[in-house]
Design a protein around this motif. Structure first.
Motif, PDB file in Angstrom:
ATOM      1  N   THR A   1       9.310  -1.677  -0.105  1.00 29.61           N
ATOM      2  CA  THR A   1      11.093  -1.112   0.280  1.00 29.61           C
ATOM      3  C   THR A   1      10.616   0.371   0.869  1.00 29.61           C
ATOM      4  O   THR A   1      12.429   0.216   1.180  1.00 29.61           O
ATOM      5  CB  THR A   1      12.131  -1.707  -1.039  1.00 29.61           C
ATOM      6  OG1 THR A   1      11.480  -1.057  -1.250  1.00 29.61           O
ATOM      7  CG2 THR A   1      12.209  -2.909  -0.840  1.00 29.61           C
ATOM      8  N   LEU A   2      10.146   0.889   0.512  1.00 32.55           N
ATOM      9  CA  LEU A   2       9.894   2.186   1.343  1.00 32.55           C
ATOM     10  C   LEU A   2       9.389   2.389   2.108  1.00 32.55           C
ATOM     11  O   LEU A   2       8.258   1.732   2.166  1.00 32.55           O
ATOM     12  CB  LEU A   2       9.142   2.983  -0.466  1.00 32.55           C
ATOM     13  CG  LEU A   2      10.335   3.142  -1.640  1.00 32.55           C
ATOM     14  CD1 LEU A   2       8.696   3.911  -2.843  1.00 32.55           C
ATOM     15  CD2 LEU A   2      11.003   3.961  -1.295  1.00 32.55           C
ATOM     16  N   MET A   3      10.146   3.365   3.614  1.00 30.74           N
ATOM     17  CA  MET A   3       8.564   3.135   4.620  1.00 30.74           C
ATOM     18  C   MET A   3       7.662   3.810   4.350  1.00 30.74           C
ATOM     19  O   MET A   3       6.551   3.475   5.291  1.00 30.74           O
ATOM     20  CB  MET A   3      10.348   3.592   5.274  1.00 30.74           C
ATOM     21  CG  MET A   3      11.201   3.583   6.142  1.00 30.74           C
ATOM     22  SD  MET A   3      10.737   2.162   6.953  1.00 30.74           S
ATOM     23  CE  MET A   3      10.485   2.880   9.121  1.00 30.74           C
ATOM     24  N   ALA A   4       7.835   4.779   3.519  1.00 29.71           N
ATOM     25  CA  ALA A   4       5.850   5.085   3.426  1.00 29.71           C
ATOM     26  C   ALA A   4       4.855   4.370   3.814  1.00 29.71           C
ATOM     27  O   ALA A   4       4.483   4.555   3.917  1.00 29.71           O
ATOM     28  CB  ALA A   4       5.998   6.663   2.641  1.00 29.71           C
TER      29      ALA A   4
ATOM     30  N   ARG B   1       4.199   1.621   6.168  1.00 32.19           N
ATOM     31  CA  ARG B   1       3.623   3.043   7.484  1.00 32.19           C
ATOM     32  C   ARG B   1       2.537   3.366   6.655  1.00 32.19           C
ATOM     33  O   ARG B   1       0.884   3.424   7.790  1.00 32.19           O
ATOM     34  CB  ARG B   1       4.210   4.757   7.061  1.00 32.19           C
ATOM     35  CG  ARG B   1       5.655   4.504   8.317  1.00 32.19           C
ATOM     36  CD  ARG B   1       6.022   5.953   8.580  1.00 32.19           C
ATOM     37  NE  ARG B   1       7.395   6.001   8.811  1.00 32.19           N
ATOM     38  CZ  ARG B   1       8.090   6.485   8.351  1.00 32.19           C
ATOM     39  NH1 ARG B   1       7.730   7.063   7.342  1.00 32.19           N
ATOM     40  NH2 ARG B   1       9.413   6.524   8.172  1.00 32.19           N
TER      41      ARG B   1
ATOM     42  N   MET C   1      14.641  -7.635   3.792  1.00 26.80           N
ATOM     43  CA  MET C   1      14.510  -5.994   4.204  1.00 26.80           C
ATOM     44  C   MET C   1      12.742  -6.576   4.694  1.00 26.80           C
ATOM     45  O   MET C   1      12.863  -5.266   6.205  1.00 26.80           O
ATOM     46  CB  MET C   1      14.695  -5.472   2.472  1.00 26.80           C
ATOM     47  CG  MET C   1      15.014  -4.193   3.591  1.00 26.80           C
ATOM     48  SD  MET C   1      15.411  -2.757   2.038  1.00 26.80           S
ATOM     49  CE  MET C   1      14.790  -1.222   2.605  1.00 26.80           C
TER      50      MET C   1
END
Lengths: 220, 146
Positions: free
Chosen positions: B57-60, B63, B85
């Motif tokens: 759930t963390l964009m990092a 990526r 999500m």
């Protein structure tokens, strides 16, 4: 106005208390049975124990008649789903999700859910180093693309006693209203600013710091 | 032989690990993501993809998984909301073509169909299989042996 809030902790408690004081009908949804009991005792609110991202719990909490749903749990994925279900299934007109991870504030917006990040709001305020104590109110609007700031001019301000037109405000900054005592004035270029004036400033975030420094004289 | 695809599997539980193993064996390039290191123990010895420990759930983390290059994303964590999500982020923000999410809650499944998120609900599938087995003994035998 009926507000449904999913979450827990002190933020939820104080939000509910302030909403209840304004006369809003407040419904709390919280997963923890113990905390639910405590909230029910301490708040003037209906407390529903359950998972807010479960459609039947939302229904039990009266989502269908809610004007606003706020999702402020510590889990971003839950906040997103609570807001989406509320609007998809129960046509709640306004939903707002807390983005614990500031990156997710933008993600949620792009997924069509209004969101805010406490980290961002506080961070922005600290970044705008100028005269924090003179700022009485700061409201980001348009997903933070515009800032509305209320601040008080004191005698140390370089613009006091001068015409608004002579206060060299940066571009994209506007003094929208001046509140003097009980009077609200929409100023023109020739209006003279006075000590004690409460100024409502509208700016784009890029020029917010400059505009504040112009009005308060703070070097920052 | 079809061209190699790039697949990201979020959640390396029993289902996720099985899918990752399959896709890898079929020649796809696979990244498996899970929050717990020990989850990767379920991957087979011949799994040739990458293991990425982190919270999807963390964009990092997404990526780092190069989700922008992915052809497929499958979200199979045990939390429905995480899957929902991650699936939406994959489709709307990283532009992944094929996105699938596992959902345990059939009510959530119905709601997200409206948002165009493709979901697979084990609860619905299992109940349908049970009902078929109860209603038609011949049908069920065929299903079971295929």
């Amino acid at each position: 106005m009926k507000v449904l809030i999913a979450g827990g902790g002190k933020t939820l408690y104080f939000l509910c208390r302030s909403f209840a004081a304004k006369g809003y009908e407040v419904v709390v949804v919280n997963r923890d049975r113990g905390e639910c009991g405590q909230l029910a005792r301490e708040l003037r609110a209906t407390v529903v124990c359950g998972d807010g991202s479960d459609a039947s719990v939302l229904a039990d909490a009266g989502a269908r008649s809610a004007d606003v749903v706020l999702a402020i749990t510590p889990n971003d994925q839950d906040n997103l789903v609570i807001c989406q279900l509320a609007s998809l299934l129960y046509d709640v007109p306004r939903t707002v999700a807390l983005a614990n991870d500031p990156d997710n504030a933008e993600v949620f917006q792009r997924l069509g859910v209004t969101s805010f990040s406490t980290t961002q709001v506080v961070g922005n305020m600290i970044q705008q180093r100028a005269a924090l104590e003179q700022i009485t109110n700061l409201l980001p609007v348009g997903e933070g693309r515009v800032l509305v700031t209320e601040l008080v001019l004191d005698s140390s301000s370089p613009v006091v006693g001068r015409r608004l037109a002579d206060a060299t405000l940066p571009v994209d900054a506007l003094v929208a209203v001046v509140i003097r005592g009980s009077e609200a004035i929409v100023p023109k270029g020739g209006s003279i600013l006075e000590d004690g004036d409460r100024v409502v400033l509208v700016t784009l975030p890029e020029h917010h710091g400059d505009a504040l420094r112009t009005l308060t004289g703070e070097r920052g | 032989m079809r061209s190699q695809r790039y697949a990201v599997v979020v959640g390396c539980g029993r289902l996720g690990a099985r899918l990752a193993n399959h896709l890898s064996r079929d020649g796809d390039s696979v990244v498996a993501i899970d929050t717990g290191e020990s989850a990767f123990d379920k991957l087979s010895p011949d799994f040739s993809g990458f293991r990425l420990q982190g919270d999807a759930t963390l964009m990092a983390v997404l990526r780092e998984a190069r989700l922008d290059k992915a052809d497929i994303l499958v979200a199979t964590t045990r939390e429905d909301n995480v899957n929902l999500m991650v699936a939406q982020v994959a489709r709307e923000i990283f532009g992944v073509q094929r996105v699938l999410a596992r959902l345990f809650d059939p009510k959530r499944e119905a709601a997200y169909e409206r948002l165009g998120i493709e979901t697979i609900c084990p609860t619905t599938l299992a109940s349908e299989a049970f009902l078929r087995a109860i209603e038609g003994p011949f049908g069920s035998r065929k299903e079971g042996r295929s």
